[in-house]
Design an enzyme around this catalytic site. Sequence first.
Site, PDB file in Angstrom:
ATOM      1  CG  PHE A 283      -1.859  -1.181   1.251  1.00  0.00           C
ATOM      2  CD1 PHE A 283      -3.012  -1.192   0.475  1.00  0.00           C
ATOM      3  CD2 PHE A 283      -1.567  -2.297   2.016  1.00  0.00           C
ATOM      4  CE1 PHE A 283      -3.862  -2.296   0.481  1.00  0.00           C
ATOM      5  CE2 PHE A 283      -2.407  -3.399   2.032  1.00  0.00           C
ATOM      6  CZ  PHE A 283      -3.560  -3.400   1.262  1.00  0.00           C
ATOM      7  CG  LEU A 284       5.019   1.337  -1.534  1.00  0.00           C
ATOM      8  CD1 LEU A 284       5.177   2.314  -2.675  1.00  0.00           C
ATOM      9  CD2 LEU A 284       6.344   0.677  -1.253  1.00  0.00           C
TER      10      LEU A 284
ATOM     11  CD  GLU B 241       5.459   5.572  -7.764  1.00  0.00           C
ATOM     12  OE1 GLU B 241       5.661   6.615  -8.405  1.00  0.00           O
ATOM     13  OE2 GLU B 241       5.202   4.478  -8.282  1.00  0.00           O
TER      14      GLU B 241
ATOM     15  CG  PHE C  92      -7.328  10.108  -1.805  1.00  0.00           C
ATOM     16  CD1 PHE C  92      -6.810   9.823  -3.065  1.00  0.00           C
ATOM     17  CD2 PHE C  92      -6.553   9.849  -0.691  1.00  0.00           C
ATOM     18  CE1 PHE C  92      -5.545   9.272  -3.198  1.00  0.00           C
ATOM     19  CE2 PHE C  92      -5.283   9.308  -0.811  1.00  0.00           C
ATOM     20  CZ  PHE C  92      -4.777   9.017  -2.076  1.00  0.00           C
TER      21      PHE C  92
ATOM     22  N   GLY D 130      -8.906  18.442  -9.122  1.00  0.00           N
ATOM     23  CA  GLY D 130      -7.688  18.728  -9.877  1.00  0.00           C
ATOM     24  C   GLY D 130      -7.814  18.254 -11.309  1.00  0.00           C
TER      25      GLY D 130
ATOM     26  N   GLY E  90      -3.247   9.972 -11.856  1.00  0.00           N
ATOM     27  CA  GLY E  90      -2.332   9.292 -12.771  1.00  0.00           C
ATOM     28  C   GLY E  90      -1.548   8.271 -11.989  1.00  0.00           C
TER      29      GLY E  90
ATOM     30  CB  CYS F 142      -1.208   2.221  -8.496  1.00  0.00           C
ATOM     31  SG  CYS F 142       0.411   1.526  -8.121  1.00  0.00           S
TER      32      CYS F 142
ATOM     33  CE  LYS G 168       2.258   9.669  -5.017  1.00  0.00           C
ATOM     34  NZ  LYS G 168       1.546   8.950  -3.992  1.00  0.00           N
TER      35      LYS G 168
END
Length: 462
Positions: free
Chosen positions: A158-159, A161, A258, A262, A266, A269, A330
């Site tokens: 679940f990390l 980036e 969340f 925007g 992207g 995932c 991001k």
Amino acid sequence: MNIAIIGTGYVGLVSGTCFAEMGNQVTCVDIDEDKVDMLRSGKLPIYEPDLEHYFARNRKEERLSFTTDYEDAVLDAEVIFLALPTPPGEDGSADLSYVLQAAGTIADLLVEQDDPGYRIIVNKSTVPVGTADRVSETMADRGLTTGEHYDVVSNPEFLREGAAVDDFMKPDRVVIGTSSEKAANKMTRLYEPFVRQGNPILVVDERSAEMIKYTANSILATRISFMNEIANLCERVGADVDKVRLGISKDHRIGRHFLYAGIGFGGSCFPKDVQALHRTGRQHGYDFQILDSVLSVNDQQRELMVHRLDEYFDGDLEGKKIAMWGLAFKPNTDDVREAPSHVIIEGLLERGAEVTAFDPEAIETTKVNFGDSISYAEDMYAPLENADALVICTEWHEFRRPDLARVHDTLGTPVVFDGRNLYDPSRMAEMGFEYFSIGRPHVAPQEDAEAIKAALSENGQA
Ligand SMILES: NC(=O)c1ccc[n+]([C@@H]2O[C@H](COP(=O)([O-])OP(=O)(O)OC[C@H]3O[C@@H](n4cnc5c(N)ncnc54)[C@H](O)[C@@H]3O)[C@@H](O)[C@H]2O)c1
């Protein structure tokens, strides 16, 4: 514990480094020789906060090594993680060829041994329901016996980036999908050092573990698309999506994450995982309608800026100089996979615009897609020189409080298209900017030169 990591990308490299940091002996495998050479020479192929420090320490202490040879990693490993790509196939379903091929290679190596021993094969890649069974069949087809020579565990990652090391070191939860008690116990021991603050290690069946990962990503993607639709409606009814967001996020049933409007999601995932879950539905005779909408709203949102620019320039972007801030999908990453910025660049180039972009980390990764069809700048103010407009695609910290007086004076025309709602529309208007954001009312720019000068000296340098 002796650990092998197959696939040394964002997930494999971060997982391997963090397992080594906890004292495990980790060998990471990758088929990309250049990547392995780079890692062996002490250089990181990706940008990820805090990774360098742990990577250097564990290499130095010889707990972390890299190879292109499966044999070097697999034969001594008690736990073998598969952190391989699962890109969308032509029909949108996850392409499992990397995972199954690697499982086959591991099994081939093990059956050659006089005593193949016992190992846990862990799916850390995001894989559809039923993949643990398919990996298990791949091993069994080579003559290995489940429970005796191997068990397959689904252990989704679940990390995020940009915060990957922190997420891995302090996960909200660890999910271990297995029906083997032996494997569950060993995996629990491996993860215990990461949950000392009391976050749970959930042991569930393989299929539920596989569903958990897709469900998590699909809910998050749904929230983003939902808020983008709210933003589009806010624009039409004269409401401000940021105020709406604040109003709903204080409701504990909804929460605050969340909900930012925007230019769409992207990354490697969300788009592929939402597609894959939709496809899983189809394969099981279920039309998961919401997911279809999540994806089509996202496609539309990623195009929004191009349409807005096109409209602003009366359908004539030919030769227009567009400055772009932000390329990564991001902040805090150099990853540009499925980045909204790239969709926008494509749209602008198709219409004949000239793009000059700045990003603190993602220029090299962008060059892979666009080469010299756009220009790149080494500092954030350089692309503004005589530009007809600035487009903001990623909310890096440094874009939040720039010297707006300098931005105003450097741009050829003070026009800003902000895909991340970084500035206050009224203040931007006071400073004479023509400013467009997402889901917030447009404020006509001040025209009086003296008033603009006063506002710029007051607000320009925040
Ligand atoms: N990136 C994320 O934020 C993230 C988060 C959670 C889960 N995931 C999932 O984890 C998986 C891996 O994602 P990633 O972003 O790390 O991918 P990645 O593309 O960054 O890395 C994959 C690595 O595997 C290597 N590889 C390919 N075939 C190989 C083979 N046969 N043997 C050895 N190495 C091989 C590639 O060279 C590459 O270095 C995917 O299923 C993804 O959905 C990713």
